[in-house]
Write a protein that holds these residues in place. Sequence first.
Motif, short mmCIF file in Angstrom:
data_model
loop_
_atom_site.label_atom_id
_atom_site.label_comp_id
_atom_site.label_asym_id
_atom_site.label_seq_id
_atom_site.Cartn_x
_atom_site.Cartn_y
_atom_site.Cartn_z
N GLY A 11 29.58 85.02 44.76
CA GLY A 11 28.70 83.88 44.89
C GLY A 11 29.09 83.00 46.05
O GLY A 11 29.85 83.40 46.93
N THR A 12 28.62 81.77 46.02
CA THR A 12 28.78 80.87 47.16
C THR A 12 30.04 80.03 47.05
O THR A 12 30.32 79.44 46.01
N VAL A 13 30.78 79.98 48.15
CA VAL A 13 31.97 79.14 48.26
C VAL A 13 31.65 78.06 49.30
O VAL A 13 31.19 78.38 50.40
N THR A 14 31.85 76.80 48.94
CA THR A 14 31.60 75.70 49.86
C THR A 14 32.89 75.36 50.60
O THR A 14 33.94 75.17 49.98
N ILE A 15 32.80 75.28 51.93
CA ILE A 15 33.93 74.90 52.77
C ILE A 15 33.68 73.47 53.24
O ILE A 15 32.73 73.20 53.98
N THR A 16 34.52 72.54 52.77
CA THR A 16 34.41 71.13 53.14
C THR A 16 35.56 70.81 54.09
O THR A 16 36.72 70.81 53.68
N TRP A 17 35.21 70.57 55.34
CA TRP A 17 36.23 70.26 56.35
C TRP A 17 36.76 68.85 56.13
O TRP A 17 36.01 67.98 55.67
N PRO A 18 38.03 68.57 56.47
CA PRO A 18 38.56 67.22 56.32
C PRO A 18 37.75 66.19 57.12
O PRO A 18 37.30 66.48 58.23
N ALA A 19 37.58 65.03 56.54
CA ALA A 19 36.81 63.96 57.18
C ALA A 19 37.63 63.16 58.20
O ALA A 19 37.09 62.41 58.99
N THR A 20 38.95 63.33 58.15
CA THR A 20 39.83 62.60 59.06
C THR A 20 40.59 63.59 59.93
O THR A 20 40.68 64.78 59.60
N ASN A 21 41.17 63.09 61.02
CA ASN A 21 41.92 63.98 61.92
C ASN A 21 43.02 64.68 61.15
O ASN A 21 43.64 64.08 60.30
N PRO A 22 43.19 65.97 61.40
CA PRO A 22 42.71 66.72 62.54
C PRO A 22 41.35 67.37 62.36
O PRO A 22 40.96 68.20 63.17
N LYS A 23 40.59 66.99 61.31
CA LYS A 23 39.29 67.61 61.00
C LYS A 23 39.48 69.12 60.98
O LYS A 23 40.37 69.60 60.29
N ILE A 24 38.67 69.90 61.71
CA ILE A 24 38.88 71.35 61.70
C ILE A 24 40.12 71.70 62.50
O ILE A 24 40.96 72.46 62.05
N LEU A 25 40.24 71.14 63.68
CA LEU A 25 41.45 71.35 64.47
C LEU A 25 41.57 70.31 65.57
O LEU A 25 40.58 69.72 65.99
#
Length: 142
Positions: A125-139
């Motif tokens: 099924g579906t997996v939700t990827i929630t990136w961080p809202a603060t630095n470093p965010k994704i990278l």
Amino acid sequence: MANGYFTPFTEGILDGSIDLDTATVKVALVRGYTFTATHRHVSDVTGAGGTINGTSAALTGKTVTGGVFDADDTTISATASASNHGLLLFQSSAAAGGADVAATSQRVIAWYDTGTGLPIQPGTGTVTITWPATNPKILKVG
């Protein structure tokens, strides 16, 4: 387990073979992989025992500001119920964008298997990827 950037990613940023805001960037659920900083392509990850268990669509809402890369949260459809998945961030197209290229040419960027919600234990099924809202965010580079 360890998060990290692949060494060829930084080389790719400098030589123009990786372009985070123009190229197609995706994230995959991967199990059975031990991070090796020298890996360059998705095929290196799968060749080292990593099994891809679903890949996102192209990341949308991408931004590169102040050395920080971010994008909208995304989803991945997991194809198997299995444990201990990390996230593989990779460039699936050429640097100029366009269609996906072969896994032997898709450039790996970063590996995440440690942190809140990691490793991921998906069912099908579906997996939700929630990136961080603060630095470093994704990278963050630099």
